[in-house]
Design a protein around this motif. Structure first.
Motif, PDB file in Angstrom:
ATOM      1  N   GLY A  26      -1.104  12.783  -3.558  1.00  0.00           N
ATOM      2  CA  GLY A  26      -0.080  12.177  -4.368  1.00  0.00           C
ATOM      3  C   GLY A  26       0.364  10.860  -3.799  1.00  0.00           C
ATOM      4  N   TYR A  27       1.364  10.306  -4.401  1.00  0.00           N
ATOM      5  CA  TYR A  27       1.932   9.063  -3.922  1.00  0.00           C
ATOM      6  C   TYR A  27       3.375   9.025  -4.332  1.00  0.00           C
ATOM      7  CZ  TYR A  27       1.895   7.217  -8.664  1.00  0.00           C
ATOM      8  OH  TYR A  27       2.129   7.005  -9.980  1.00  0.00           O
ATOM      9  N   GLY A  28       4.113   8.125  -3.753  1.00  0.00           N
ATOM     10  CA  GLY A  28       5.533   8.018  -4.081  1.00  0.00           C
ATOM     11  C   GLY A  28       5.902   6.579  -4.349  1.00  0.00           C
ATOM     12  N   GLY A  29       7.177   6.283  -4.290  1.00  0.00           N
ATOM     13  CA  GLY A  29       7.623   4.913  -4.497  1.00  0.00           C
ATOM     14  C   GLY A  29       8.769   4.598  -3.580  1.00  0.00           C
ATOM     15  N   GLY A  30       8.618   3.617  -2.748  1.00  0.00           N
ATOM     16  CA  GLY A  30       9.695   3.226  -1.847  1.00  0.00           C
ATOM     17  C   GLY A  30      10.393   2.020  -2.415  1.00  0.00           C
ATOM     18  N   ARG A  31      10.088   0.843  -1.837  1.00  0.00           N
ATOM     19  CA  ARG A  31      10.688  -0.368  -2.363  1.00  0.00           C
ATOM     20  C   ARG A  31      10.150  -0.669  -3.752  1.00  0.00           C
ATOM     21  NH1 ARG A  31       9.334  -4.911  -3.174  1.00  0.00           N
ATOM     22  NH2 ARG A  31       7.365  -4.868  -2.058  1.00  0.00           N
ATOM     23  N   GLY A  32       8.915  -0.267  -4.034  1.00  0.00           N
ATOM     24  CA  GLY A  32       8.409  -0.349  -5.390  1.00  0.00           C
ATOM     25  C   GLY A  32       7.594  -1.584  -5.699  1.00  0.00           C
ATOM     26  N   GLY A  33       7.235  -2.416  -4.706  1.00  0.00           N
ATOM     27  CA  GLY A  33       6.379  -3.560  -4.970  1.00  0.00           C
ATOM     28  C   GLY A  33       7.166  -4.723  -5.571  1.00  0.00           C
ATOM     29  N   LEU A  75       7.299  13.284  10.719  1.00  0.00           N
ATOM     30  CA  LEU A  75       6.967  13.491   9.304  1.00  0.00           C
ATOM     31  C   LEU A  75       7.946  14.471   8.660  1.00  0.00           C
ATOM     32  CD1 LEU A  75       3.109  13.682   9.723  1.00  0.00           C
ATOM     33  CD2 LEU A  75       4.400  11.825   8.638  1.00  0.00           C
ATOM     34  N   SER A  76       9.205  14.114   8.692  1.00  0.00           N
ATOM     35  CA  SER A  76      10.243  14.909   8.039  1.00  0.00           C
ATOM     36  C   SER A  76      10.726  14.142   6.814  1.00  0.00           C
ATOM     37  CB  SER A  76      11.409  15.173   9.002  1.00  0.00           C
ATOM     38  OG  SER A  76      11.913  13.962   9.524  1.00  0.00           O
ATOM     39  N   PHE A  77      10.883  14.858   5.710  1.00  0.00           N
ATOM     40  CA  PHE A  77      11.148  14.200   4.432  1.00  0.00           C
ATOM     41  C   PHE A  77      12.223  14.953   3.653  1.00  0.00           C
ATOM     42  CE2 PHE A  77       6.730  13.499   5.561  1.00  0.00           C
ATOM     43  CZ  PHE A  77       6.589  12.129   5.417  1.00  0.00           C
ATOM     44  N   ARG A  78      12.866  14.212   2.778  1.00  0.00           N
ATOM     45  CA  ARG A  78      13.708  14.778   1.739  1.00  0.00           C
ATOM     46  C   ARG A  78      13.183  14.244   0.409  1.00  0.00           C
ATOM     47  NH1 ARG A  78      17.719  17.579   3.652  1.00  0.00           N
ATOM     48  NH2 ARG A  78      18.779  17.641   1.654  1.00  0.00           N
ATOM     49  N   PRO A  79      13.613  14.809  -0.709  1.00  0.00           N
ATOM     50  CA  PRO A  79      13.023  14.387  -1.991  1.00  0.00           C
ATOM     51  C   PRO A  79      13.115  12.893  -2.270  1.00  0.00           C
ATOM     52  CG  PRO A  79      14.252  16.419  -2.284  1.00  0.00           C
ATOM     53  CD  PRO A  79      14.526  15.961  -0.889  1.00  0.00           C
ATOM     54  N   TYR A  80      14.131  12.232  -1.721  1.00  0.00           N
ATOM     55  CA  TYR A  80      14.291  10.815  -2.022  1.00  0.00           C
ATOM     56  C   TYR A  80      13.462   9.903  -1.106  1.00  0.00           C
ATOM     57  CZ  TYR A  80      17.760  11.398   1.734  1.00  0.00           C
ATOM     58  OH  TYR A  80      18.389  11.714   2.907  1.00  0.00           O
ATOM     59  N   ASN A  81      12.776  10.449  -0.097  1.00  0.00           N
ATOM     60  CA  ASN A  81      11.979   9.568   0.783  1.00  0.00           C
ATOM     61  C   ASN A  81      10.602  10.145   1.063  1.00  0.00           C
ATOM     62  OD1 ASN A  81      12.349  11.583   2.747  1.00  0.00           O
ATOM     63  ND2 ASN A  81      14.153  10.578   3.589  1.00  0.00           N
ATOM     64  N   ARG A  82      10.038  10.838   0.085  1.00  0.00           N
ATOM     65  CA  ARG A  82       8.729  11.440   0.278  1.00  0.00           C
ATOM     66  C   ARG A  82       7.620  10.439  -0.018  1.00  0.00           C
ATOM     67  NH1 ARG A  82       9.754  17.505  -2.202  1.00  0.00           N
ATOM     68  NH2 ARG A  82      10.888  18.297  -0.391  1.00  0.00           N
ATOM     69  N   TYR A  83       7.465   9.491   0.869  1.00  0.00           N
ATOM     70  CA  TYR A  83       6.397   8.511   0.731  1.00  0.00           C
ATOM     71  C   TYR A  83       6.141   7.870   2.090  1.00  0.00           C
ATOM     72  CZ  TYR A  83      10.785   5.988  -0.025  1.00  0.00           C
ATOM     73  OH  TYR A  83      12.071   5.538   0.082  1.00  0.00           O
ATOM     74  N   ILE A  84       4.930   7.352   2.256  1.00  0.00           N
ATOM     75  CA  ILE A  84       4.531   6.578   3.432  1.00  0.00           C
ATOM     76  C   ILE A  84       3.904   5.306   2.891  1.00  0.00           C
ATOM     77  CG2 ILE A  84       3.047   6.502   5.457  1.00  0.00           C
ATOM     78  CD1 ILE A  84       3.245   9.536   5.600  1.00  0.00           C
ATOM     79  N   GLU A  85       4.563   4.160   3.122  1.00  0.00           N
ATOM     80  CA  GLU A  85       4.129   2.917   2.496  1.00  0.00           C
ATOM     81  C   GLU A  85       4.158   1.767   3.501  1.00  0.00           C
ATOM     82  OE1 GLU A  85       6.733   2.505  -0.841  1.00  0.00           O
ATOM     83  OE2 GLU A  85       5.874   4.218  -1.906  1.00  0.00           O
ATOM     84  N   LEU A 107       0.840  -1.198   0.000  1.00  0.00           N
ATOM     85  CA  LEU A 107       0.000   0.000   0.000  1.00  0.00           C
ATOM     86  C   LEU A 107       0.874   1.245   0.000  1.00  0.00           C
ATOM     87  CD1 LEU A 107      -2.604  -1.068   2.713  1.00  0.00           C
ATOM     88  CD2 LEU A 107      -2.918  -1.075   0.219  1.00  0.00           C
ATOM     89  N   ALA A 108       0.746   2.034  -1.050  1.00  0.00           N
ATOM     90  CA  ALA A 108       1.375   3.355  -1.089  1.00  0.00           C
ATOM     91  C   ALA A 108       0.345   4.345  -0.548  1.00  0.00           C
ATOM     92  CB  ALA A 108       1.784   3.717  -2.514  1.00  0.00           C
ATOM     93  N   LEU A 109       0.458   4.653   0.743  1.00  0.00           N
ATOM     94  CA  LEU A 109      -0.574   5.461   1.394  1.00  0.00           C
ATOM     95  C   LEU A 109      -0.569   6.896   0.875  1.00  0.00           C
ATOM     96  CD1 LEU A 109       0.123   3.060   3.450  1.00  0.00           C
ATOM     97  CD2 LEU A 109      -0.833   4.569   5.182  1.00  0.00           C
ATOM     98  N   TYR A 110       0.622   7.464   0.813  1.00  0.00           N
ATOM     99  CA  TYR A 110       0.688   8.884   0.489  1.00  0.00           C
ATOM    100  C   TYR A 110       2.103   9.218   0.043  1.00  0.00           C
ATOM    101  CZ  TYR A 110      -0.791  13.766   0.733  1.00  0.00           C
ATOM    102  OH  TYR A 110      -1.134  15.046   0.412  1.00  0.00           O
ATOM    103  N   GLY A 111       2.242  10.231  -0.811  1.00  0.00           N
ATOM    104  CA  GLY A 111       3.575  10.631  -1.266  1.00  0.00           C
ATOM    105  C   GLY A 111       3.513  11.832  -2.170  1.00  0.00           C
ATOM    106  N   GLY A 112       4.671  12.186  -2.722  1.00  0.00           N
ATOM    107  CA  GLY A 112       4.741  13.316  -3.631  1.00  0.00           C
ATOM    108  C   GLY A 112       5.298  14.560  -2.976  1.00  0.00           C
ATOM    109  N   ASN A 113       5.337  15.634  -3.735  1.00  0.00           N
ATOM    110  CA  ASN A 113       5.947  16.875  -3.262  1.00  0.00           C
ATOM    111  C   ASN A 113       5.226  17.474  -2.063  1.00  0.00           C
ATOM    112  OD1 ASN A 113       8.037  16.943  -5.109  1.00  0.00           O
ATOM    113  ND2 ASN A 113       6.821  17.998  -6.657  1.00  0.00           N
TER     114      ASN A 113
END
Length: 682
Positions: free
Chosen positions: A675-682, A254-264, A187-193
């Protein structure tokens, strides 16, 4: 130009240092936004005939809306939905309901709108049956031209500065995937800029007890945030009949950088329960293959990612810091080697202002000497005008009107050739153009300097010893490619030859070291500036943030080295002792011609004023002398050169620029949230 260049550099520096996000993110007016700040998320796994790995999701979203003005309200809000293909199957959605939750907990149920409308005027007022108070599910795939977006839009009643809460329920198909040796719920709960605006996230993933794998037959992980993962708990009692995975994140988490902007969230079942919750999942590209080991390897790689990058960052940090030291040492060694290898003399006497002409020098060479340690000494455009004026003063040519009834202007000026040394410039009727009847001696004219002789011969070539309009002269110069190339090269070489032959220069190219050093400085500055940009990009976009300080220091050291060499370069002029002494005098003379002291001096010698005008023209400061001559007409009355207003006009002194242009053509010279993001990517 220096001030403008510095200002541009400062603005670019601020952009890449203070406002890095503006380079990478969609533009957003900080006074005009609609952000999702709080999320209450619940997902219920469904595995029944025809469900295809379905999850029913309920989200309660808090929007912080801050319109810039009452005349530009927000009429639509939206929640992006993750749009992707996973192992050959598409993640699809069906929106069941949308509600607005008022402050008193009252629910306002929104109806579905039959069509997507993006412009406010499409559904406000006349088309109110389409909104507000409606929602629309825009299905992907994303296509801007076709106005397709995988998102849910809420058409609201014009919001200014408010906080509103919406609850949406939707079904997500193919969230659960079945493989030969395991199953996965991803589940990609939330992500993006816009994820960086979140203040709280509360989540529950519910799996019916009959579908939940037994302990030892599953593992669960989370992805995202600066911590690389976030904590969760499991409970069998919070939601009776369900096994619950629970998490609650506050703003500090809930602190993020561009490479980890997702909650999965990821759950993998294996062993005897490998297909416990995916009996009715869709068939995908790998349904009949074993993928458990790959999933575990991917999970392990993600867990070790921060440690791997820490080692890389540490190595690069020391490499860049070492590069900083090497840069500084090499810069100092370069300066030291130059000073040990060459003799740099100092003038025996220095004067700030030298009243009176130090000596009679070739105008082109005088300009090269005055500017050899300052601006680029190639100032031929002013030198050409000075040489032309000197030819007039010495009596070899005269500039006259073509039509006496018209004013002095560039297209009404011709060059009259008055004399050639030792010859009368009267062509024989039967002679070819350029051949002259020899000679009838006249009164001795002042000898020509080397650059004056070159320029005079160029005039003779194109006028055939008679007269030629200034426009025609420049046109022929521009068209006579081969000869004009040779002429410009000869002028430059002659200036260097004068300096070497008359003992001013130690070598012909007196500024060779200076120009070489400035080129090195320019390269260092460009590389340093690019490193500053690259450092900010790396820091902001990747996991190599630790090295940013070292890249920044290395970039600054390169720029500092460039600045140091640029400042040191003017000292690398290889003048002789005589050259240094004469340079000091002529630089003082240049300062005098620029200063107000010239007006305060009493100087009734018209010849001296002619020289002042010629050399001031060569130096590019003729306006200073002309302004004095305007208020001292007695200085011009005795001189036929100064008496002619054309030689003191802006038109005449722009001749060098237009003549340089003629030679230049032939001389190569060498709003919303979600939005959504991608972590491990499924």
């Amino acid at each position: 130009m220096k001030k403008v260049s510095f200002l541009i550099f400062a603005i670019l520096f601020l952009i890449i240092w203070v406002f890095p996000s503006s380079l990478f993110e969609e533009g957003r007016n900080i006074f005009d936004y609609a952000r999702i700040t709080d999320i209450d998320y619940q997902a219920v796994v469904v595995d029944e005939p025809g469900s295809h790995g379905k999850v029913v999701i309920t989200e309660r979203l808090t929007f912080d809306i801050h319109a810039a003005s009452r005349s530009n309200l927000f009429w639509e809000l939206w929640r992006d939905l993750p749009e992707s293909y996973v192992d050959g199957v598409k993640v699809e959605y069906q929106v069941n309901s949308v509600k607005q939750i008022l402050d008193d907990k009252t629910e306002v149920i929104y109806d579905q709108s039959p069509q997507l409308y993006w412009e406010d005027g499409d559904y406000v007022s006349q088309n109110s049956f389409l909104g507000p108070g409606k929602w629309f599910h825009s299905k992907g795939p994303y296509n801007e031209d076709a106005r397709q977006y995988e998102c849910v839009l809420f058409y609201v009643d014009g919001l200014y500065r408010e906080t509103v809460v919406f609850e949406i329920e939707y079904e997500m198909v193919n969230a659960s995937l079945r493989y030969n040796d395991c199953s996965e719920l991803y589940l990609a709960l939330y992500g993006g800029n816009t994820i960086k605006h979140l203040e709280s996230v509360k989540g529950q993933i519910l799996i019916p007890e009959e579908l939940m794998p037994e302990t030892g037959n599953y593992y669960a992980y989370t992805y995202g945030t600066n911590a690389n993962e976030f904590p969760f708990t499991e409970s069998k009692t919070v939601n009776p009949g369900y096994h619950s995975f629970l998490f609650e994140l506050n703003q500090s988490q809930l602190s993020f950088r561009p490479y980890n902007r997702y909650i999965e969230f990821d759950l993998v079942a294996y062993g005897e329960d490998k297909h416990r919750f995916t009996q009715y999942a869709s068939v995908n590209d790998y349904s009949h293959e074993d993928v458990l080991n790959e999933l575990r390897e991917a999970q392990t790689a993600f867990i070790t990612l921060p440690g791997t990058f820490f080692l890389i960052k540490a190595v690069l940090f020391f490499v860049f810091m070492a590069g900083t030291g090497v840069t500084i040492v090499l810069t100092l060694l370069y300066d030291n080697r130059i000073r040990r290898k060459h003799n740099f003399f100092k003038p025996r006497n220095t004067v700030d202002h030298f009243w009176g002409m130090p000596s009679e020098l070739d105008p082109g060479f005088a300009a090269a000497l005055v500017f050899c340690k300052h601006r680029k000494s190639d100032r031929l455009h002013d030198g050409y005008t000075a040489v032309l004026l000197s030819l007039v003063r010495k009596g070899y040519i005269e500039l006259a009107k073509i039509y006496q009834s018209k004013d002095w202007n560039p297209d009404n000026v011709k060059i009259d050739v008055k004399y050639r040394p030792g010859q009368v410039p009267t062509p024989m009727p039967e002679a070819e153009p350029g051949q002259y009847q020899p000679y009838q001696d006249i009164s001795n004219l002042p000898p020509l300097t080397p650059t004056e002789e070159l320029y005079f011969n160029l005039i003779i070539r194109h006028s055939h010893g008679l007269d030629i309009s200034m426009d025609m002269f420049q046109q022929q110069v521009a068209e006579d490619h081969e000869h004009t190339n040779a002429f410009v090269r000869s002028v430059k070489n002659t200036i260097n030859h004068i300096g070497l032959q008359q003992g001013y220069f130690q070598l012909a190219q007196v500024d060779k070291l200076k120009e070489k050093t400035r080129k090195i400085a320019l390269r260092l500055g460009v590389v340093g500036f690019l490193l500053l940009i690259a450092g900010n990009l790396i820091s902001y976009q990747t996991r190599l943030d630790l090295i940013y300080g070292s890249i920044f220091i290395l970039g600054l050291s390169l720029i500092a080295s460039a600045f140091y060499l640029h400042k040191a370069a003017p000292k690398y002029i290889l003048l002789t002792q005589q050259g240094e002494d004469e340079y000091a005098k002529w630089r003082g003379y240049y300062n005098y011609l620029k200063s107000s002291q010239m007006d305060q001096r009493t100087m009734n010698d018209s010849v001296m004023w002619e020289h002042n005008l010629i050399y001031a023209t060569a130096f590019g400061i003729a306006d200073n002398v002309i302004s004095v001559l305007r208020i001292r007409p007695e200085e011009t009355s005795a001189s036929p050169v100064l008496r002619n207003p054309y030689y003191r006009s802006r038109h005449f002194h722009s001749h060098g620029h237009s003549f340089r242009s003629a030679t230049h053509g032939v001389y190569s010279g060498g709003g919303g949230g979600g939005g959504y993001g991608g972590g491990r990517g499924g």
